[in-house]
Every structure is written in C-alpha cells, then in structure tokens.
Design a protein around this motif. Structure first.
Motif, PDB file in Angstrom:
ATOM      1  N   ILE A   3      -0.137   6.939 -20.389  1.00 37.38           N
ATOM      2  CA  ILE A   3       0.954   7.656 -19.741  1.00 37.38           C
ATOM      3  C   ILE A   3       0.960   7.325 -18.257  1.00 37.38           C
ATOM      4  CG2 ILE A   3       1.815   9.936 -19.097  1.00 37.38           C
ATOM      5  CD1 ILE A   3       0.736  11.010 -21.688  1.00 37.38           C
ATOM      6  N   ILE A   4       2.164   7.054 -17.738  1.00 35.50           N
ATOM      7  CA  ILE A   4       2.328   6.838 -16.302  1.00 35.50           C
ATOM      8  C   ILE A   4       2.843   8.142 -15.699  1.00 35.50           C
ATOM      9  CG2 ILE A   4       3.346   5.423 -14.507  1.00 35.50           C
ATOM     10  CD1 ILE A   4       1.681   3.806 -16.428  1.00 35.50           C
ATOM     11  N   TYR A  30      -4.262   8.055 -18.464  1.00 38.73           N
ATOM     12  CA  TYR A  30      -3.042   8.110 -17.656  1.00 38.73           C
ATOM     13  C   TYR A  30      -3.251   7.360 -16.345  1.00 38.73           C
ATOM     14  CZ  TYR A  30      -5.149  11.743 -14.657  1.00 38.73           C
ATOM     15  OH  TYR A  30      -5.953  12.430 -13.789  1.00 38.73           O
ATOM     16  N   VAL A  31      -2.129   6.934 -15.783  1.00 37.63           N
ATOM     17  CA  VAL A  31      -2.109   6.204 -14.517  1.00 37.63           C
ATOM     18  C   VAL A  31      -1.241   6.979 -13.534  1.00 37.63           C
ATOM     19  CG1 VAL A  31      -1.432   4.059 -13.375  1.00 37.63           C
ATOM     20  CG2 VAL A  31      -2.367   4.000 -15.707  1.00 37.63           C
ATOM     21  N   LYS A  48      -8.323  10.059 -20.119  1.00 37.31           N
ATOM     22  CA  LYS A  48      -9.027   9.735 -18.874  1.00 37.31           C
ATOM     23  C   LYS A  48      -8.078   9.203 -17.799  1.00 37.31           C
ATOM     24  CE  LYS A  48     -12.983  10.550 -20.954  1.00 37.31           C
ATOM     25  NZ  LYS A  48     -13.800  11.739 -20.614  1.00 37.31           N
ATOM     26  N   TYR A  49      -8.487   9.378 -16.566  1.00 33.24           N
ATOM     27  CA  TYR A  49      -7.767   8.782 -15.445  1.00 33.24           C
ATOM     28  C   TYR A  49      -8.141   7.305 -15.377  1.00 33.24           C
ATOM     29  CZ  TYR A  49      -6.338   7.666 -10.656  1.00 33.24           C
ATOM     30  OH  TYR A  49      -5.759   7.082  -9.551  1.00 33.24           O
ATOM     31  N   LEU A  50      -7.137   6.421 -15.456  1.00 34.74           N
ATOM     32  CA  LEU A  50      -7.385   4.983 -15.537  1.00 34.74           C
ATOM     33  C   LEU A  50      -7.220   4.260 -14.207  1.00 34.74           C
ATOM     34  CD1 LEU A  50      -5.495   4.261 -18.899  1.00 34.74           C
ATOM     35  CD2 LEU A  50      -7.947   4.678 -18.576  1.00 34.74           C
ATOM     36  N   SER A  54      -0.777   0.774  -8.601  1.00 37.82           N
ATOM     37  CA  SER A  54      -0.983  -0.589  -8.106  1.00 37.82           C
ATOM     38  C   SER A  54      -1.973  -1.366  -8.968  1.00 37.82           C
ATOM     39  CB  SER A  54      -1.472  -0.553  -6.652  1.00 37.82           C
ATOM     40  OG  SER A  54      -2.680   0.210  -6.548  1.00 37.82           O
ATOM     41  N   SER A  55      -2.752  -0.651  -9.783  1.00 41.07           N
ATOM     42  CA  SER A  55      -3.755  -1.302 -10.647  1.00 41.07           C
ATOM     43  C   SER A  55      -3.255  -1.470 -12.075  1.00 41.07           C
ATOM     44  CB  SER A  55      -5.034  -0.463 -10.661  1.00 41.07           C
ATOM     45  OG  SER A  55      -5.525  -0.246  -9.364  1.00 41.07           O
ATOM     46  N   LEU A  56      -1.955  -1.220 -12.325  1.00 37.11           N
ATOM     47  CA  LEU A  56      -1.428  -1.221 -13.692  1.00 37.11           C
ATOM     48  C   LEU A  56      -1.643  -2.553 -14.402  1.00 37.11           C
ATOM     49  CD1 LEU A  56       0.095   0.260 -15.930  1.00 37.11           C
ATOM     50  CD2 LEU A  56       2.247  -0.519 -14.909  1.00 37.11           C
TER      51      LEU A  56
END
Length: 328
Positions: A3-4, A30-31, A48-50, A54-56
């Motif tokens: 999820i963004i 999620y991002v 988890k927080y991924l 900018s790191s997608l």
C-alpha cells in the motif's frame, strides 16, 4: 501487494482484506513519507513499513509484489501518483487506486469506459440498467393490460362524474418527474370544478406537515369523488402516464412545483427516480403519515430498490386499497 500511503482509507482497506480472506490478497507492507504517516493510524503488525516513496523502485525490485494499492489523496498527490503508475507499469505490476473522490452518503460509484476514456460514475438512484429495463417492461405491460381491462369501469366513472357535478371528467395538473421533468398528471376529478381557486381559503385547515396540503373532510370533494378516493379509483388514469414513461407503477409520489421549491437538498433526492402511482409511503400508512416520514420512506425505497420490492409494494397496495386503510 503493498500500500502506498498510511491513512484512514488504507487502514480501512487492510482491515477489509483481513476480514474477507476469499480475496486471497496478502498485504506485506506500506510505503509512505515518515512525516505523512499519522500516529493515530494502526496497521496489523504483519504490515511492515517498507520505506519512503523515493525508495519505491528498490522496494519493488527487492520484493515479490503483484499489485500496488495507492491510497494517497488524488488531489494533493496527483503528480506523485502519476510517477508511481509509471514505475509500476514498467515492471508489469497492477496498480489499483483507492478512490477518495466525492465519497458522499447514499452515492453509488462505478467506472465505465467511453471508448478509451475512463469515466467515474456517481449516482444517487438505482443503476442496474438491465433491472431498470425489466421495471420499464413491467410498467408498459401492466399499464396497457389494466387500461384495457378497466375500460368499462372508466365509462361508468365518466357517467357518474358527469351526473354528480359540473366540470370536466379529468383533472389535469402539472407535476414534477425524474430530474425535474414536468408532465401532466391525469386523475378523475373528485372535487368541484373551482377547487384550486378556493384552495388558498382552506390552507389554515391543512392537516399535513411540510409542503403538502391535505384535509380529511375536504369540503371541495364531491359525493362521487369521495367514493373514488376511498378505493383510489381516481388515480387509475395515471396508468396512461405510466404507459407514456412519465411515471412508474411504483415510486415516490409526484410532487407539485411549489412543493419542490420548499424541499431541502436531502428531500430533492426523491426526484432521482420516476414517481409512482403507489410506493412505500402508500403501503405504510397512506395519508396518515407526516410529511417527514413520507420523505424518509421515499428515500429508503430509492436506496434499497429492487424488482422484488416493487412486486411486494404492488401486492400490499391491493390489500391496502381494498381495506381502505389510511384513505383521506
């Protein structure tokens, strides 16, 4: 999938997917930008927080991801959403956008294609085109059949009205139909010929709340008119309005223009469907209901409409009319 965006929409989505296991979708994380992540939004520990937006690219390259769900506000993140779609399309990853566009109560949202142009549909009334087609087919078939069967009854009513009082047999009045269309509603005349002219003198005797005028013992009603109203025979010419497509057999009561002008924005929603000869209001008390409850029943009908509901209302109407409940 990932999820963004971490917000109330994405939290709702995660919880829905956990409840509905048959979707077979696993949310791995999620991002979002750290400053965008609300402290009051709680995801399950498995989500988890991924990393940052900018790191997608690296996140997609280093994880097994089939789909990306974007839960960012479209208005304020339009350019970023466009970049995310490009990044995902380059990798053949499906993108789904969790819409936040015009999420209003009672609206039904869907997406269509006009050629290659995507359209977001936002509707207040029934949307199922096939069921509405069936409803119209039933309206035409039944109204045509009833008009033929009732022709001898119409002749008798015509003679009785002419004998009882001076004036035309039919009372024709402009009413408002679906989306403010105007039409001429037909009724057998049940009042003296100048009834509308002296209506202003009787306003103070009105027994209905809201912009509706009704008097139980209206002095303008003729002897034959009283009988016709008791069995709702005065409404039967409206079968012709149904046949023409101006009304339906079942729907909200067709209002007058001066009534519509007094509606609140919520009450105007009853104009999103064709008016009917009978409706949920008719089988729930007829003229004994206060205007506010009348409106609520119309809106309930619009929000929950089905062909089965129409059939049930028609059958209940037959019983109500024969038992003369709530007649005025």
């Amino acid at each position: 999938m990932i999820i963004i965006g971490k917000n109330s929409r994405s939290a709702l989505l995660v919880n829905k997917l956990r409840e509905e296991e048959e979707y077979g979708i696993k949310t791995i994380g999620y991002v979002d930008e750290p400053y965008e992540s609300g402290d009051n939004i709680n995801f399950p520990s498995s989500v988890k927080y991924l990393g940052k937006l900018s790191s997608l690219k690296s996140i997609l390259n280093n994880n097994i991801i089939d789909e990306v769900f974007i839960a960012l506000p479209v208005k304020s993140f339009y350019d970023k959403i466009e970049d995310i779609i490009v990044i995902c399309s380059e990798r053949g990853i499906v993108v789904r956008i969790v819409s936040d566009v015009f999420l209003l109560n009672h609206t039904k949202n869907s997406i269509d294609l006009l050629g290659n142009i995507p359209l977001i549909n936002i509707s207040l009334g029934p949307e199922d085109t096939f069921k509405l087609f069936i409803k119209r087919y039933i309206d035409i078939s039944l109204s045509c059949l009833l008009l033929i069967l009732m022709l001898p009854v119409f002749v008798v009513i015509f003679i009785l009205i002419k004998i009882d009082s001076k004036g035309p047999v039919l009372f024709i009045q402009e009413r408002i139909s679906c989306n403010n269309r105007r039409f001429k509603l037909l009724k057998f005349r049940t009042m003296i010929s100048n009834a509308e002219d002296i209506k202003s003198e009787l306003i103070k005797m009105n027994e209905m709340s809201g912009p509706v005028f009704k008097i139980k013992n209206d002095p303008r009603i003729t002897k034959v008119g009283k009988f016709l109203r008791r069995f709702s025979l005065d409404e039967t010419p409206q079968l012709y309005n149904v046949l023409k497509g101006e009304m339906s057999l079942v729907g909200p009561r067709p209002p007058l223009q001066d009534e519509v002008e007094k509606y609140s924005w919520k009450q105007r929603r009853r104009l999103s469907v064709k008016p009917g000869i009978t409706g949920l209001w008719q089988v729930s008390g007829r003229n004994t209901l206060p205007f506010e409850e009348w409106i609520e029943l119309d809106l309930e009908y619009i929000d929950n409409w089905s062909l089965g509901m129409d059939l049930k209302i028609i059958l209940q109407t037959i019983y109500i009319v024969l038992s003369q409940k709530g007649a005025m």
